[in-house]
Structure formats: structure tokens, C-alpha cells
Design a protein around this motif. Structure first.
Motif, PDB file in Angstrom:
ATOM      1  N   UNK A 198      -4.564  25.909  11.982  1.00  0.00           N
ATOM      2  CA  UNK A 198      -3.677  24.992  11.262  1.00  0.00           C
ATOM      3  C   UNK A 198      -3.403  23.773  12.127  1.00  0.00           C
ATOM      4  N   UNK A 199      -3.279  22.660  11.449  1.00  0.00           N
ATOM      5  CA  UNK A 199      -3.016  21.385  12.116  1.00  0.00           C
ATOM      6  C   UNK A 199      -1.574  21.328  12.623  1.00  0.00           C
ATOM      7  N   UNK A 200      -1.382  20.578  13.690  1.00  0.00           N
ATOM      8  CA  UNK A 200      -0.038  20.291  14.155  1.00  0.00           C
ATOM      9  C   UNK A 200       0.473  18.983  13.564  1.00  0.00           C
ATOM     10  N   UNK A 201       1.704  18.628  13.919  1.00  0.00           N
ATOM     11  CA  UNK A 201       2.325  17.446  13.321  1.00  0.00           C
ATOM     12  C   UNK A 201       3.196  16.729  14.337  1.00  0.00           C
ATOM     13  N   UNK A 202       3.055  15.409  14.337  1.00  0.00           N
ATOM     14  CA  UNK A 202       3.894  14.517  15.136  1.00  0.00           C
ATOM     15  C   UNK A 202       4.646  13.600  14.188  1.00  0.00           C
ATOM     16  N   UNK A 203       5.964  13.591  14.287  1.00  0.00           N
ATOM     17  CA  UNK A 203       6.806  12.760  13.430  1.00  0.00           C
ATOM     18  C   UNK A 203       7.437  11.666  14.287  1.00  0.00           C
ATOM     19  N   UNK A 204       7.185  10.408  13.912  1.00  0.00           N
ATOM     20  CA  UNK A 204       7.681   9.275  14.694  1.00  0.00           C
ATOM     21  C   UNK A 204       8.383   8.271  13.782  1.00  0.00           C
ATOM     22  N   UNK A 205       9.404   7.660  14.337  1.00  0.00           N
ATOM     23  CA  UNK A 205      10.111   6.590  13.621  1.00  0.00           C
ATOM     24  C   UNK A 205       9.863   5.273  14.358  1.00  0.00           C
ATOM     25  N   UNK A 206       9.238   4.336  13.646  1.00  0.00           N
ATOM     26  CA  UNK A 206       8.923   3.018  14.192  1.00  0.00           C
ATOM     27  C   UNK A 206       9.970   2.019  13.727  1.00  0.00           C
ATOM     28  N   UNK A 207      10.486   1.224  14.654  1.00  0.00           N
ATOM     29  CA  UNK A 207      11.398   0.136  14.299  1.00  0.00           C
ATOM     30  C   UNK A 207      10.845  -1.173  14.852  1.00  0.00           C
ATOM     31  N   UNK A 208      10.779  -2.176  13.984  1.00  0.00           N
ATOM     32  CA  UNK A 208      10.268  -3.494  14.345  1.00  0.00           C
ATOM     33  C   UNK A 208      11.391  -4.505  14.116  1.00  0.00           C
ATOM     34  N   UNK A 209      11.534  -5.451  15.058  1.00  0.00           N
ATOM     35  CA  UNK A 209      12.662  -6.383  15.026  1.00  0.00           C
ATOM     36  C   UNK A 209      12.164  -7.819  14.883  1.00  0.00           C
ATOM     37  N   UNK A 281       8.991   5.706   8.836  1.00  0.00           N
ATOM     38  CA  UNK A 281       8.866   7.081   9.316  1.00  0.00           C
ATOM     39  C   UNK A 281       7.443   7.553   9.062  1.00  0.00           C
ATOM     40  N   UNK A 282       6.820   8.081  10.121  1.00  0.00           N
ATOM     41  CA  UNK A 282       5.377   8.289  10.152  1.00  0.00           C
ATOM     42  C   UNK A 282       5.071   9.734  10.536  1.00  0.00           C
ATOM     43  N   UNK A 299      -1.210   7.130  20.344  1.00  0.00           N
ATOM     44  CA  UNK A 299      -0.614   6.151  19.432  1.00  0.00           C
ATOM     45  C   UNK A 299       0.314   5.192  20.164  1.00  0.00           C
ATOM     46  N   UNK A 300       0.990   5.675  21.190  1.00  0.00           N
ATOM     47  CA  UNK A 300       1.833   4.778  21.979  1.00  0.00           C
ATOM     48  C   UNK A 300       0.975   3.726  22.684  1.00  0.00           C
ATOM     49  N   UNK A 301      -0.170   4.139  23.219  1.00  0.00           N
ATOM     50  CA  UNK A 301      -1.068   3.186  23.877  1.00  0.00           C
ATOM     51  C   UNK A 301      -1.551   2.136  22.894  1.00  0.00           C
ATOM     52  N   UNK A 302      -1.905   2.545  21.669  1.00  0.00           N
ATOM     53  CA  UNK A 302      -2.371   1.583  20.677  1.00  0.00           C
ATOM     54  C   UNK A 302      -1.256   0.620  20.288  1.00  0.00           C
ATOM     55  N   UNK A 319      10.563  -0.068  18.813  1.00  0.00           N
ATOM     56  CA  UNK A 319      10.828   1.284  19.297  1.00  0.00           C
ATOM     57  C   UNK A 319       9.956   2.254  18.510  1.00  0.00           C
ATOM     58  N   UNK A 320       9.606   3.359  19.151  1.00  0.00           N
ATOM     59  CA  UNK A 320       8.690   4.332  18.556  1.00  0.00           C
ATOM     60  C   UNK A 320       9.123   5.701  19.053  1.00  0.00           C
ATOM     61  N   UNK A 321      10.044   6.331  18.332  1.00  0.00           N
ATOM     62  CA  UNK A 321      10.700   7.535  18.813  1.00  0.00           C
ATOM     63  C   UNK A 321      10.411   8.724  17.904  1.00  0.00           C
TER      64      UNK A 321
END
Length: 416
Positions: A198-209, A281-282, A299-302, A319-321
Motif C-alpha cells: 500500500x502507498x504512503x501519504x504525505x499531507x502538506x499545506x502550502x502558503x504563498x504571500x 492543501x496537498x 518536494x521541498x527541494x523543488x 511556507x510548506x508545512x
């Protein structure tokens, strides 16, 4: 191995009638525990354990979780000399995802069997699978003496799977029974395939200002939308690269096995103002052989590369948390006895060459696997219909799944 069909049908119908959204499982769990007791099971109940969840990296801080009055239930059947044989766990979750009733053509919580189908939220995902496990266990019990079986069968109905596996994580991390568990079958809808990864999951919230300004003088502001589009395109490029670079034999049939989904995007606050803030939210897929941290770093590097190319983003970095639930992928060896027994039972019941597959979503199986309990996912119906309007399950699939799980459970008890 024959199952009690009329009772199975009625049990599924009763389970589906409960509006058991995450955080609202108590009523269905109370009914399920009483029903198991009436059928002859010894029942156990447990609440989410904050200490167990806090120690599990899948979950966000426990203070952000709704843990009150969210019981999970297990029913136990003892066979022969129970301490002389293994314990096999069957079951799944009884929470369901929310419903947009306007998109349904039937009442999602007024289930009725019609033309061989049961419509209703949770009919497929996965109350029919849990009920199939109940009557599979009873079928094994009915033949235990003639087969000379020793051991135990546990049937679980857990809470909070749709929120990362709150009930299963507690059961696996803090055993609620006075005995150990040796193998498990989770009856999620797999269309009679054996899901061993089964696949894993990463949940991230991106904020752009950006910078707000009057819409009549947009050049005085800085809209977040072009910046977000550059980030989105960069992430989608990485998604395509990963689909080609990160290989797993059970996911070769998927063109996009580790997808990224921009599930929500909110920007601006007024039509006459330049949008100065955006939140997205990603959800990002993680291959079974990867860690969440590795994918997060990619994804942080990109994102950092996109920022470095923009003077505005460099001076006003996004921000990318993390938020919500994160989890690694999971995998079980196909040579584990419980996997082999399910495959043999499926073949014996007419499933020619049952497939071994990988899920592109997570399941509660990972919690049992992390606790050292070999676990296979196998159940009735196609996951393609899960979470959709007019969700339904075919009776013939449920009946066959229950018989296969019964045969597999009996042979697993014999093989340990």
C-alpha cells in the motif's frame, strides 16, 4: 465453507443504516458490540490511546485529534484448545466518509437490497467487508471440531480509519486482548485481488504571500496566483519524473503511481482586490519502499528551486508545512502463510489466478504490519466505487468474499 446468508445480508443493511462519520462512530460501535455478543462472540472494547497515537509518527499532535467517545470493538471466538493454536484477526473499519446528499439518487443511510445490490454510504467501504468477516468466523466455528482446529478468531470493527487508523493503531500498539495476534485479513474492497503493498501519504499545506492592491491598479500589488501556478507546475513535473524513476513491480500498471493532488486552493478575499494570500492543501503519494521524509525532501527541494528563480518569492518565501495524517507505505511478503492461504482459498472458490496488487491508498494493514502481524488486504467490491455518490456493493461479491475468508481463516489456523 457456507455462511449464514440471510443474517449476513441483514447485518450489512443494519450497519449501513448508521451515519457513522469520523468522530460519530459510537452508535454503530455499540450496535456492533451487542450484535457480536448475540452471535456468541466474547466482546472487547477500547478507546483511542493518546500515548500510542502520540508515539506514532503518522498522527499530528494528539491535541488536534478528536478522540472522545470513539470506541472500537473486537469479538473473539475460541476454538478447541485456544492456547494451542494461533489467533487470526479479521475485519476493518466502521467509519464512513461524509456524504453530499444532493449528488445521490437514493438516501445514503436508508439501505435496501434491490436487484442484488445494496446502495448506501459505507456499503462498499467497508461495512460489507466487516460483516463478511463476522459470518466467515462463525462458519469456521461451526466446522472447527470436525476440522480439529485450535486457536482464536478475532473480528474487529474499528473507528477512525478515514483519519489515519485511530482505532487500529491503538489495537496494534496496545493490544486490547489477553493473548497475542498472529495474522490478519483486512476486508477492504479489493475486487478479489490480494493487496500486499500500500502507498504512503504525505499531507502538506502550502502558503504563498503576495501584496494586496485595488483591482483598478493591479500593478501596485503582487498577485499570488502566478506564483502558485509556477509552484504547481513544478510539482507536477516532479510527479511525472517520480512516476518514471520510482519503480515497484506491483504498481507497474499505473501511469501515475505516486500522484500529487491539490485538494484545496483558497486565495484572495474580495473581487476588487489583488489576491495577497493563497493556501493549498496537498496530498502526495509515497511508494512502499520510500519514507515520508524522503519524499518530503524532494518536494521541498523543488519548491526551493522555484523560490530561487523569483525575486518576489525569495523576499517573501512560501511556507510548506505538514498537516493532518502522514504515513509510510506498507508491504507484506507474499510467502507469508496468511497470504498464501487467502490465495489458495480464492482459487478454490473460482477466482482464477488471483492477482497480487498494490493499493494507491493506505489501509489499516500498515498498523498491524508495524506491530509484526502479517496482514493481507482482501475483500468484496471495487475500490473504484469507494467515496462516490450512490456507493453500492454486489451481494454475490459479499457472499463469495465471506466464504473465501472463512476457508482462508480455517487453513491459516491449521498452518501456524
Amino acid at each position: 465453507m457456507d455462511v449464514r446468508e440471510d443474517e449476513l445480508r441483514e447485518t450489512i443493511r443494519e450497519l449501513v443504516s448508521f451515519e457513522s462519520y469520523p468522530g460519530e462512530e459510537a452508535e454503530v460501535q455499540a450496535w456492533f458490540r451487542e450484535h457480536l455478543a448475540d452471535l456468541g462472540f466474547e466482546t472487547y472494547e477500547w478507546e483511542p490511546d493518546p500515548a500510542v497515537l502520540e508515539a506514532n509518527p503518522s498522527f499530528p499532535p494528539v491535541e488536534t485529534l478528536d478522540l472522545e467517545d470513539r470506541p472500537s470493538v473486537g469479538g473473539v471466538l475460541e476454538l478447541g484448545d485456544p492456547d494451542a493454536g494461533p489467533t487470526v484477526v479479521l475485519g476493518g473499519h466502521l467509519d464512513v466518509v461524509p456524504v453530499d446528499e444532493g449528488s445521490w439518487t437514493v438516501d445514503p443511510f436508508d439501505p435496501r437490497w434491490e436487484d442484488g445490490r445494496l446502495y448506501g454510504r459505507g456499503s462498499l467501504d467497508m461495512k460489507s467487508g466487516v460483516a463478511a468477516c463476522v459470518f466467515a468466523a462463525l462458519a469456521v466455528e461451526a466446522h472447527a471440531d470436525e476440522l480439529g482446529l485450535d486457536g482464536r478468531i478475532v473480528v474487529e470493527g474499528v473507528a477512525g480509519e478515514e483519519e489515519g487508523g485511530i482505532g487500529a493503531a491503538t489495537a496494534a500498539g496496545k493490544n486490547p486482548y489477553p493473548f497475542e495476534c498472529d495474522a490478519a485479513i483486512i476486508a477492504e474492497p479489493t475486487d478479489f485481488a490480494l493487496v500486499v503493498a500500500a502507498e504512503g501519504s504525505l499531507m502538506k499545506r502550502l502558503e504563498v504571500f503576495g501584496k494586496s492592491a485595488h483591482a483598478a491598479r493591479t500593478w501596485e500589488g503582487e498577485s499570488v496566483l502566478p506564483h502558485f501556478e509556477r509552484i504547481r507546475h513544478a510539482f507536477e513535473d516532479l510527479e511525472r519524473e517520480r512516476a518514471e524513476r520510482v519503480a515497484h513491480p506491483l504498481y507497474a500498471a499505473y501511469d501515475n503511481p505516486w500522484p500529487i493532488n491539490f485538494g484545496t486552493v483558497e486565495a484572495g478575499g474580495w473581487a476588487s482586490s489583488v489576491p495577497a494570500h493563497l493556501t493549498s492543501e496537498i496530498r502526495i503519494g509515497v511508494a512502499p519502499q520510500e519514507t515520508v521524509a524522503e519524499v518530503e525532501a524532494e518536494y521541498q527541494k523543488r519548491l526551493d528551486e522555484v523560490v530561487a528563480e523569483s525575486e518576489w518569492l525569495t523576499e517573501h518565501p512560501p511556507t510548506f508545512e505538514r498537516f493532518s495524517v502522514q504515513f509510510e507505505g506498507s508491504e507484506v511478503d507474499p510467502d507469508e502463510p496468511v497470504v498464501e492461504r487467502v490465495a489458495e482459498a480464492a482459487t478454490a472458490n473460482g477466482i482464477e489466478e488471483p492477482a497480487y496488487e498494490g493499493f494507491t491508498a493506505g489501509t489499516d494493514a500498515r498498523h498491524y504490519l508495524e506491530a509484526g502481524i502479517p496482514t493481507v488486504v482482501f475483500g468484496p467490491g471495487s475500490v473504484d466505487l469507494a467515496h462516490q455518490p450512490d456507493e453500492h456493493v454486489e451481494w454475490e461479491d459479499v457472499r463469495l468474499a465471506s466464504e473465501i475468508i472463512a476457508d482462508a481463516t480455517a487453513s491459516t489456523l491449521e498452518s501456524y
